[in-house]
Design a protein around this motif. Structure first.
Motif, PDB file in Angstrom:
ATOM      1  N   LYS A 183     -46.307 -22.782  28.956  1.00  0.00           N
ATOM      2  CA  LYS A 183     -46.969 -22.356  27.730  1.00  0.00           C
ATOM      3  C   LYS A 183     -48.467 -22.627  27.880  1.00  0.00           C
ATOM      4  N   ARG A 196     -48.905  -6.761  30.807  1.00  0.00           N
ATOM      5  CA  ARG A 196     -47.572  -7.363  30.918  1.00  0.00           C
ATOM      6  C   ARG A 196     -47.561  -8.469  31.963  1.00  0.00           C
ATOM      7  N   ILE A 208     -49.810 -11.625  30.779  1.00  0.00           N
ATOM      8  CA  ILE A 208     -49.232 -12.397  29.675  1.00  0.00           C
ATOM      9  C   ILE A 208     -47.948 -13.088  30.107  1.00  0.00           C
ATOM     10  N   GLU A 209     -47.168 -12.454  30.968  1.00  0.00           N
ATOM     11  CA  GLU A 209     -45.971 -13.114  31.508  1.00  0.00           C
ATOM     12  C   GLU A 209     -46.339 -14.359  32.299  1.00  0.00           C
ATOM     13  N   ASN A 242     -48.137 -17.038  29.676  1.00  0.00           N
ATOM     14  CA  ASN A 242     -47.203 -17.362  28.599  1.00  0.00           C
ATOM     15  C   ASN A 242     -47.892 -18.042  27.416  1.00  0.00           C
ATOM     16  N   GLU A 259     -49.029  -5.843  23.799  1.00  0.00           N
ATOM     17  CA  GLU A 259     -48.093  -6.726  24.497  1.00  0.00           C
ATOM     18  C   GLU A 259     -47.906  -8.041  23.746  1.00  0.00           C
ATOM     19  N   LEU A 260     -48.992  -8.586  23.219  1.00  0.00           N
ATOM     20  CA  LEU A 260     -48.892  -9.804  22.409  1.00  0.00           C
ATOM     21  C   LEU A 260     -48.043  -9.544  21.164  1.00  0.00           C
ATOM     22  N   HIS A 261     -48.252  -8.388  20.547  1.00  0.00           N
ATOM     23  CA  HIS A 261     -47.507  -8.037  19.342  1.00  0.00           C
ATOM     24  C   HIS A 261     -46.015  -7.896  19.635  1.00  0.00           C
ATOM     25  N   LYS A 262     -45.692  -7.233  20.719  1.00  0.00           N
ATOM     26  CA  LYS A 262     -44.281  -7.038  21.081  1.00  0.00           C
ATOM     27  C   LYS A 262     -43.587  -8.371  21.350  1.00  0.00           C
ATOM     28  N   ARG A 263     -44.312  -9.306  21.896  1.00  0.00           N
ATOM     29  CA  ARG A 263     -43.732 -10.613  22.218  1.00  0.00           C
ATOM     30  C   ARG A 263     -43.833 -11.599  21.054  1.00  0.00           C
ATOM     31  N   GLU A 264     -44.373 -11.133  19.942  1.00  0.00           N
ATOM     32  CA  GLU A 264     -44.533 -11.950  18.729  1.00  0.00           C
ATOM     33  C   GLU A 264     -45.376 -13.189  18.993  1.00  0.00           C
ATOM     34  N   ILE A 265     -46.417 -13.006  19.782  1.00  0.00           N
ATOM     35  CA  ILE A 265     -47.370 -14.077  20.074  1.00  0.00           C
ATOM     36  C   ILE A 265     -48.543 -13.928  19.117  1.00  0.00           C
TER      37      ILE A 265
END
Length: 428
Positions: free
Chosen positions: A43, A108, A111-112, A115, A133-139
Protein backbone atom coordinates in the motif's frame (compact mmCIF):
# COMPACT_ATOMS: atom_id res chain seq x y z
CA UNK A 1 -14.12 12.20 -27.40
CA UNK A 2 -11.94 9.57 -25.76
CA UNK A 3 -10.56 8.58 -29.17
CA UNK A 4 -9.60 12.18 -29.86
CA UNK A 5 -8.00 12.40 -26.40
CA UNK A 6 -5.94 9.25 -27.02
CA UNK A 7 -4.83 10.54 -30.41
CA UNK A 8 -3.83 13.81 -28.76
CA UNK A 9 -1.74 11.96 -26.18
CA UNK A 10 0.01 10.02 -28.97
CA UNK A 11 0.70 13.19 -30.95
CA UNK A 12 2.08 14.85 -27.83
CA UNK A 13 4.49 11.95 -27.35
CA UNK A 14 5.61 12.22 -30.98
CA UNK A 15 6.21 15.95 -30.57
CA UNK A 16 8.33 15.35 -27.46
CA UNK A 17 10.28 12.65 -29.29
CA UNK A 18 11.15 15.01 -32.15
CA UNK A 19 11.97 17.86 -29.76
CA UNK A 20 14.28 15.60 -27.72
CA UNK A 21 16.89 15.73 -30.49
CA UNK A 22 17.55 19.42 -29.85
CA UNK A 23 15.83 20.30 -26.56
CA UNK A 24 17.41 19.20 -23.28
CA UNK A 25 14.16 19.40 -21.32
CA UNK A 26 12.30 17.26 -23.87
CA UNK A 27 15.11 14.70 -23.79
CA UNK A 28 14.91 14.47 -19.99
CA UNK A 29 11.13 14.09 -20.24
CA UNK A 30 11.56 11.18 -22.65
CA UNK A 31 14.56 9.33 -21.21
CA UNK A 32 13.22 9.65 -17.67
CA UNK A 33 10.23 7.53 -18.68
CA UNK A 34 12.19 4.82 -20.55
CA UNK A 35 12.64 1.34 -19.11
CA UNK A 36 11.49 2.22 -15.59
CA UNK A 37 10.79 -0.67 -13.22
CA UNK A 38 8.28 0.43 -10.59
CA UNK A 39 8.64 -0.72 -7.01
CA UNK A 40 5.71 -2.79 -5.81
CA UNK A 41 4.11 -1.76 -2.55
CA UNK A 42 1.42 -3.46 -0.48
CA UNK A 43 0.00 0.00 0.00
CA UNK A 44 1.13 3.57 -0.53
CA UNK A 45 0.06 7.20 -0.61
CA UNK A 46 0.47 8.80 -4.05
CA UNK A 47 1.18 12.51 -4.53
CA UNK A 48 1.32 13.90 -8.06
CA UNK A 49 2.74 17.29 -9.01
CA UNK A 50 2.92 18.87 -12.44
CA UNK A 51 6.22 20.57 -11.73
CA UNK A 52 8.38 22.16 -9.05
CA UNK A 53 5.92 24.94 -8.28
CA UNK A 54 3.13 22.48 -7.56
CA UNK A 55 5.50 20.42 -5.41
CA UNK A 56 6.21 23.43 -3.23
CA UNK A 57 2.49 24.17 -3.16
CA UNK A 58 1.55 20.69 -2.00
CA UNK A 59 4.61 20.19 0.15
CA UNK A 60 2.94 21.11 3.48
CA UNK A 61 0.48 18.22 3.07
CA UNK A 62 3.26 15.90 1.94
CA UNK A 63 5.29 16.83 5.02
CA UNK A 64 2.24 16.29 7.21
CA UNK A 65 1.74 12.81 5.76
CA UNK A 66 5.40 11.89 6.20
CA UNK A 67 5.34 13.02 9.83
CA UNK A 68 2.00 11.53 10.84
CA UNK A 69 2.13 8.30 8.85
CA UNK A 70 5.83 7.35 8.90
CA UNK A 71 5.01 3.70 8.20
CA UNK A 72 3.16 4.51 4.95
CA UNK A 73 5.12 4.36 1.72
CA UNK A 74 4.89 7.63 -0.17
CA UNK A 75 5.15 7.79 -3.96
CA UNK A 76 5.70 11.12 -5.69
CA UNK A 77 5.31 11.65 -9.43
CA UNK A 78 6.09 14.63 -11.65
CA UNK A 79 5.04 15.44 -15.16
CA UNK A 80 7.81 17.94 -15.86
CA UNK A 81 11.61 17.57 -15.67
CA UNK A 82 11.83 20.87 -13.79
CA UNK A 83 10.12 19.15 -10.87
CA UNK A 84 11.56 15.65 -11.14
CA UNK A 85 15.21 16.54 -11.70
CA UNK A 86 15.29 18.85 -8.67
CA UNK A 87 13.21 16.77 -6.23
CA UNK A 88 13.95 13.20 -7.35
CA UNK A 89 15.87 12.57 -4.12
CA UNK A 90 13.49 14.25 -1.71
CA UNK A 91 13.43 12.53 1.71
CA UNK A 92 9.68 13.20 1.82
CA UNK A 93 9.07 10.29 -0.57
CA UNK A 94 10.05 6.63 -0.64
CA UNK A 95 10.28 6.77 -4.41
CA UNK A 96 9.94 9.46 -7.09
CA UNK A 97 8.99 8.87 -10.72
CA UNK A 98 8.08 10.69 -13.85
CA UNK A 99 4.36 10.13 -14.40
CA UNK A 100 4.12 7.62 -17.27
CA UNK A 101 2.28 8.84 -20.36
CA UNK A 102 -1.48 8.77 -19.83
CA UNK A 103 -2.56 5.57 -21.57
CA UNK A 104 -4.90 2.90 -20.26
CA UNK A 105 -2.12 0.30 -20.02
CA UNK A 106 0.33 2.66 -18.32
CA UNK A 107 -2.27 3.72 -15.78
CA UNK A 108 -3.18 0.13 -15.01
CA UNK A 109 0.43 -1.01 -14.69
CA UNK A 110 1.53 1.94 -12.54
CA UNK A 111 -1.42 1.82 -10.14
CA UNK A 112 -1.12 -1.96 -9.78
CA UNK A 113 2.53 -1.52 -8.80
CA UNK A 114 2.25 1.24 -6.21
CA UNK A 115 -1.20 0.16 -4.93
CA UNK A 116 -2.21 3.55 -3.50
CA UNK A 117 -4.66 3.90 -0.65
CA UNK A 118 -5.31 7.41 -1.93
CA UNK A 119 -4.06 9.75 -4.64
CA UNK A 120 -3.56 13.48 -4.16
CA UNK A 121 -3.15 15.83 -7.12
CA UNK A 122 -2.14 19.44 -6.51
CA UNK A 123 -3.87 22.37 -8.24
CA UNK A 124 -4.36 20.88 -11.68
CA UNK A 125 -3.45 18.16 -14.20
CA UNK A 126 -6.38 15.97 -15.11
CA UNK A 127 -5.38 12.68 -16.77
CA UNK A 128 -8.30 10.59 -17.97
CA UNK A 129 -6.83 7.09 -17.76
CA UNK A 130 -5.27 7.59 -14.33
CA UNK A 131 -8.43 9.11 -12.94
CA UNK A 132 -10.56 6.38 -14.50
CA UNK A 133 -8.34 3.59 -13.17
CA UNK A 134 -8.42 5.04 -9.66
CA UNK A 135 -12.20 5.34 -9.91
CA UNK A 136 -12.65 1.76 -11.08
CA UNK A 137 -10.56 0.50 -8.19
CA UNK A 138 -12.46 2.71 -5.72
CA UNK A 139 -9.26 4.46 -4.66
CA UNK A 140 -9.97 7.94 -3.23
CA UNK A 141 -8.69 10.77 -5.42
CA UNK A 142 -8.30 14.28 -4.01
CA UNK A 143 -7.52 17.55 -5.78
CA UNK A 144 -5.98 20.10 -3.41
CA UNK A 145 -5.47 23.86 -3.89
CA UNK A 146 -7.67 23.57 -6.96
CA UNK A 147 -8.52 26.67 -8.94
CA UNK A 148 -11.19 26.92 -11.64
CA UNK A 149 -11.93 29.67 -14.17
CA UNK A 150 -14.73 30.01 -16.76
CA UNK A 151 -12.29 29.78 -19.69
CA UNK A 152 -11.12 26.28 -18.72
CA UNK A 153 -12.10 23.33 -20.88
CA UNK A 154 -14.45 21.93 -18.22
CA UNK A 155 -16.87 24.77 -18.92
CA UNK A 156 -16.78 24.65 -22.72
CA UNK A 157 -19.28 22.85 -24.97
CA UNK A 158 -16.51 20.50 -26.12
CA UNK A 159 -15.33 19.68 -22.59
CA UNK A 160 -17.45 16.58 -22.03
CA UNK A 161 -14.52 14.23 -21.42
CA UNK A 162 -12.94 16.63 -18.95
CA UNK A 163 -16.25 17.04 -17.14
CA UNK A 164 -16.33 13.27 -16.87
CA UNK A 165 -12.91 13.38 -15.21
CA UNK A 166 -14.32 15.69 -12.54
CA UNK A 167 -16.74 12.91 -11.69
CA UNK A 168 -13.83 10.59 -10.87
CA UNK A 169 -12.57 12.92 -8.12
CA UNK A 170 -13.57 11.97 -4.59
CA UNK A 171 -13.25 15.48 -3.19
CA UNK A 172 -12.06 18.92 -4.31
CA UNK A 173 -10.30 21.34 -1.97
CA UNK A 174 -10.34 24.66 -3.82
CA UNK A 175 -8.70 28.02 -3.26
CA UNK A 176 -11.71 30.30 -3.53
CA UNK A 177 -15.50 30.60 -3.59
CA UNK A 178 -15.52 31.29 -7.34
CA UNK A 179 -14.02 27.86 -8.00
CA UNK A 180 -16.64 26.18 -5.81
CA UNK A 181 -19.47 28.00 -7.53
CA UNK A 182 -18.16 27.10 -10.99
CA UNK A 183 -17.98 23.43 -10.06
CA UNK A 184 -21.51 23.59 -8.69
CA UNK A 185 -22.77 24.81 -12.07
CA UNK A 186 -21.64 21.41 -13.37
CA UNK A 187 -23.42 19.56 -10.57
CA UNK A 188 -20.21 18.96 -8.60
CA UNK A 189 -21.00 19.30 -4.91
CA UNK A 190 -18.14 17.36 -3.31
CA UNK A 191 -16.09 20.52 -2.90
CA UNK A 192 -14.82 22.68 -0.05
CA UNK A 193 -13.12 26.09 -0.02
CA UNK A 194 -10.02 25.22 1.99
CA UNK A 195 -7.65 27.88 0.69
CA UNK A 196 -4.24 27.47 -0.86
CA UNK A 197 -1.59 25.28 0.79
CA UNK A 198 1.10 27.56 -0.67
CA UNK A 199 0.36 30.02 2.13
CA UNK A 200 1.32 27.38 4.69
CA UNK A 201 4.51 26.60 2.78
CA UNK A 202 5.74 30.16 2.32
CA UNK A 203 4.76 31.21 5.84
CA UNK A 204 6.70 28.31 7.37
CA UNK A 205 9.71 29.17 5.21
CA UNK A 206 9.58 32.82 6.24
CA UNK A 207 9.59 31.87 9.93
CA UNK A 208 12.75 29.77 9.58
CA UNK A 209 14.61 30.79 6.40
CA UNK A 210 18.00 29.38 5.54
CA UNK A 211 20.66 31.94 6.41
CA UNK A 212 22.91 32.97 3.53
CA UNK A 213 25.94 34.84 4.94
CA UNK A 214 27.34 35.68 1.53
CA UNK A 215 24.10 37.49 0.64
CA UNK A 216 24.23 39.47 3.86
CA UNK A 217 27.81 40.45 3.04
CA UNK A 218 26.80 41.43 -0.46
CA UNK A 219 23.95 43.61 0.80
CA UNK A 220 26.27 45.37 3.27
CA UNK A 221 23.50 47.48 4.84
CA UNK A 222 22.27 48.79 1.47
CA UNK A 223 18.69 48.61 0.25
CA UNK A 224 18.21 45.44 -1.81
CA UNK A 225 16.00 44.86 -4.86
CA UNK A 226 15.47 41.21 -5.83
CA UNK A 227 14.17 40.13 -9.24
CA UNK A 228 13.07 36.52 -8.86
CA UNK A 229 12.17 33.86 -11.45
CA UNK A 230 12.85 36.32 -14.25
CA UNK A 231 12.72 35.90 -18.01
CA UNK A 232 14.56 38.07 -20.56
CA UNK A 233 11.75 40.65 -20.86
CA UNK A 234 11.70 41.05 -17.08
CA UNK A 235 15.47 41.35 -16.89
CA UNK A 236 15.66 44.01 -19.58
CA UNK A 237 13.28 46.16 -17.55
CA UNK A 238 14.83 45.66 -14.11
CA UNK A 239 18.32 46.27 -15.50
CA UNK A 240 17.27 49.85 -16.26
CA UNK A 241 16.92 50.49 -12.53
CA UNK A 242 20.53 49.69 -11.69
CA UNK A 243 21.99 53.04 -12.77
CA UNK A 244 19.06 55.02 -11.34
CA UNK A 245 19.48 53.45 -7.90
CA UNK A 246 23.25 53.54 -7.53
CA UNK A 247 23.01 53.27 -3.74
CA UNK A 248 20.90 50.08 -3.92
CA UNK A 249 22.05 46.50 -4.41
CA UNK A 250 20.35 44.23 -6.96
CA UNK A 251 19.96 40.46 -7.19
CA UNK A 252 18.67 38.63 -10.26
CA UNK A 253 17.52 35.00 -9.87
CA UNK A 254 16.62 33.94 -13.44
CA UNK A 255 14.05 31.24 -14.13
CA UNK A 256 16.40 29.65 -16.66
CA UNK A 257 20.07 29.40 -15.75
CA UNK A 258 21.67 28.06 -18.93
CA UNK A 259 24.97 29.67 -19.81
CA UNK A 260 23.51 31.52 -22.80
CA UNK A 261 20.73 32.96 -20.62
CA UNK A 262 23.18 34.14 -17.96
CA UNK A 263 25.49 35.71 -20.54
CA UNK A 264 22.59 37.60 -22.09
CA UNK A 265 21.62 38.94 -18.68
CA UNK A 266 25.21 39.97 -17.96
CA UNK A 267 25.25 41.91 -21.23
CA UNK A 268 22.52 44.16 -19.84
CA UNK A 269 24.82 45.27 -17.02
CA UNK A 270 27.80 47.65 -17.27
CA UNK A 271 30.62 46.29 -19.41
CA UNK A 272 33.53 44.55 -17.67
CA UNK A 273 31.68 44.56 -14.36
CA UNK A 274 30.86 40.87 -13.90
CA UNK A 275 32.90 38.28 -12.07
CA UNK A 276 32.05 34.69 -11.25
CA UNK A 277 31.94 33.68 -7.64
CA UNK A 278 33.93 30.54 -8.35
CA UNK A 279 36.83 32.79 -9.34
CA UNK A 280 36.42 34.83 -6.20
CA UNK A 281 36.49 31.74 -3.98
CA UNK A 282 39.75 30.53 -5.53
CA UNK A 283 41.66 33.76 -6.01
CA UNK A 284 40.50 37.31 -5.50
CA UNK A 285 41.14 39.33 -8.67
CA UNK A 286 43.17 42.51 -8.32
CA UNK A 287 41.46 45.90 -8.35
CA UNK A 288 37.79 44.86 -8.24
CA UNK A 289 35.38 47.44 -9.67
CA UNK A 290 33.54 49.64 -7.21
CA UNK A 291 30.16 48.89 -8.77
CA UNK A 292 28.84 46.31 -11.18
CA UNK A 293 27.68 42.73 -11.23
CA UNK A 294 28.66 39.55 -9.44
CA UNK A 295 27.72 36.09 -10.70
CA UNK A 296 27.22 33.68 -7.84
CA UNK A 297 27.18 29.94 -8.51
CA UNK A 298 25.99 27.01 -6.42
CA UNK A 299 29.25 27.37 -4.48
CA UNK A 300 28.27 29.99 -1.91
CA UNK A 301 31.23 29.86 0.47
CA UNK A 302 32.68 33.18 1.56
CA UNK A 303 35.62 34.44 -0.45
CA UNK A 304 39.17 34.69 0.98
CA UNK A 305 38.66 38.45 1.18
CA UNK A 306 36.19 37.94 4.03
CA UNK A 307 33.35 39.42 2.06
CA UNK A 308 35.05 42.66 0.99
CA UNK A 309 34.93 41.68 -2.67
CA UNK A 310 31.22 40.84 -2.54
CA UNK A 311 30.54 44.26 -1.02
CA UNK A 312 32.34 45.97 -3.91
CA UNK A 313 29.66 44.99 -6.43
CA UNK A 314 26.19 46.38 -6.97
CA UNK A 315 24.55 43.51 -8.85
CA UNK A 316 24.53 39.80 -8.15
CA UNK A 317 23.20 37.04 -10.40
CA UNK A 318 22.09 33.68 -9.01
CA UNK A 319 22.73 30.76 -11.36
CA UNK A 320 21.35 27.92 -9.26
CA UNK A 321 17.94 26.57 -8.31
CA UNK A 322 16.74 26.52 -4.72
CA UNK A 323 18.05 29.72 -3.11
CA UNK A 324 15.30 32.13 -4.09
CA UNK A 325 12.85 31.44 -1.27
CA UNK A 326 15.58 32.26 1.26
CA UNK A 327 16.96 35.25 -0.64
CA UNK A 328 13.83 37.27 -0.01
CA UNK A 329 14.62 37.62 3.70
CA UNK A 330 17.30 40.16 2.76
CA UNK A 331 15.22 42.17 0.28
CA UNK A 332 13.36 45.46 0.54
CA UNK A 333 11.42 45.23 -2.75
CA UNK A 334 10.79 42.24 -5.04
CA UNK A 335 10.04 41.91 -8.72
CA UNK A 336 8.44 38.59 -9.73
CA UNK A 337 9.08 37.37 -13.26
CA UNK A 338 6.82 35.73 -15.82
CA UNK A 339 4.29 38.52 -16.18
CA UNK A 340 5.34 39.28 -19.74
CA UNK A 341 4.90 35.63 -20.70
CA UNK A 342 2.32 33.00 -19.82
CA UNK A 343 1.92 34.23 -16.25
CA UNK A 344 3.73 35.37 -13.13
CA UNK A 345 5.66 33.06 -10.85
CA UNK A 346 5.37 32.76 -7.07
CA UNK A 347 4.58 36.11 -5.46
CA UNK A 348 3.83 34.56 -2.08
CA UNK A 349 7.43 33.58 -1.32
CA UNK A 350 8.33 37.26 -1.27
CA UNK A 351 5.06 38.42 0.31
CA UNK A 352 5.60 36.09 3.28
CA UNK A 353 8.55 38.30 4.25
CA UNK A 354 6.33 41.38 3.98
CA UNK A 355 7.79 42.60 0.69
CA UNK A 356 5.93 44.81 -1.79
CA UNK A 357 5.91 42.87 -5.08
CA UNK A 358 6.00 44.13 -8.66
CA UNK A 359 5.12 42.03 -11.71
CA UNK A 360 4.13 42.21 -15.36
CA UNK A 361 0.60 42.39 -16.79
CA UNK A 362 -0.20 38.67 -17.12
CA UNK A 363 -1.45 37.89 -13.62
CA UNK A 364 -5.19 37.27 -14.16
CA UNK A 365 -4.94 33.57 -13.33
CA UNK A 366 -3.46 34.24 -9.91
CA UNK A 367 -5.85 35.11 -7.11
CA UNK A 368 -3.07 36.06 -4.71
CA UNK A 369 -1.74 38.66 -7.16
CA UNK A 370 -5.16 40.28 -7.37
CA UNK A 371 -5.43 40.19 -3.58
CA UNK A 372 -2.03 41.87 -3.18
CA UNK A 373 -3.03 44.58 -5.65
CA UNK A 374 -6.23 45.17 -3.68
CA UNK A 375 -4.26 45.87 -0.48
CA UNK A 376 -1.69 47.97 -2.40
CA UNK A 377 1.05 45.44 -1.73
CA UNK A 378 1.23 44.26 -5.33
CA UNK A 379 1.83 46.36 -8.44
CA UNK A 380 1.42 45.40 -12.09
CA UNK A 381 3.53 47.27 -14.63
CA UNK A 382 3.63 47.29 -18.43
CA UNK A 383 6.84 49.09 -19.31
CA UNK A 384 9.95 50.89 -18.07
CA UNK A 385 8.28 54.21 -17.12
CA UNK A 386 5.67 52.36 -15.06
CA UNK A 387 8.34 50.27 -13.36
CA UNK A 388 10.37 53.32 -12.39
CA UNK A 389 7.29 55.21 -11.21
CA UNK A 390 6.18 52.22 -9.14
CA UNK A 391 9.56 51.76 -7.45
CA UNK A 392 9.63 55.46 -6.63
CA UNK A 393 6.11 55.32 -5.20
CA UNK A 394 6.92 52.28 -3.04
CA UNK A 395 10.15 53.67 -1.60
CA UNK A 396 9.67 57.45 -1.33
CA UNK A 397 7.46 57.41 1.81
CA UNK A 398 9.00 55.31 4.58
CA UNK A 399 5.85 55.33 6.73
CA UNK A 400 3.69 54.14 3.84
CA UNK A 401 6.33 51.55 2.95
CA UNK A 402 6.35 50.12 6.48
CA UNK A 403 2.54 49.99 6.59
CA UNK A 404 2.49 48.18 3.25
CA UNK A 405 5.00 45.63 4.50
CA UNK A 406 2.88 44.91 7.56
CA UNK A 407 -0.29 44.51 5.48
CA UNK A 408 1.39 42.17 3.01
CA UNK A 409 2.77 39.97 5.78
CA UNK A 410 -0.57 39.92 7.60
CA UNK A 411 -2.31 38.91 4.36
CA UNK A 412 -0.13 35.82 4.05
CA UNK A 413 -0.48 34.88 7.72
CA UNK A 414 -4.27 35.24 7.67
CA UNK A 415 -4.56 32.87 4.73
CA UNK A 416 -2.68 29.95 6.29
CA UNK A 417 -4.48 26.83 7.50
CA UNK A 418 -5.40 24.96 4.31
CA UNK A 419 -3.12 22.04 5.15
CA UNK A 420 -4.87 21.33 8.43
CA UNK A 421 -8.31 21.59 6.83
CA UNK A 422 -7.40 19.06 4.15
CA UNK A 423 -5.52 16.70 6.47
CA UNK A 424 -8.40 16.61 8.92
CA UNK A 425 -10.91 15.86 6.18
CA UNK A 426 -9.00 12.99 4.58
CA UNK A 427 -7.60 11.70 7.90
CA UNK A 428 -3.91 12.07 7.13
Amino acid sequence: MLLIYNIGISLYFCAIYVASFFNKKAKLWLTGRNNVVYKKFEKSLWFHFASLGEFEQGRPLLEHARKNQPETKIVVTFFSPSGYEIRKNTPLADTVYYLPLDTASNAREFIEAINPEAAIFTKYEYWYHYFNELHKREIPLYVISGIFRPEQVFFKWYGGLHRKMLGFVTYFFVQDTTSKELLQTLGVSNVEVSGDTRFDRVWANAQHPTELPVINQFKNDHKLFIAGSTWPDDEALVATLVKDYADWKFIFAPHEIGEDKIEKLISLLPLNSVIRHSQIAVKAPPNPPQKGGLLITTDTKVSPTGGALERAYQTLIIDNIGMLSSLYQYADVAFIGGGFGVGIHNTLEAAAFGLPVIFGPNYDKFKEAKDLISIKGGYSINDEPELKATVAYITEDIQRYNETCREVKDYVMQNTGATKTIADHIHL
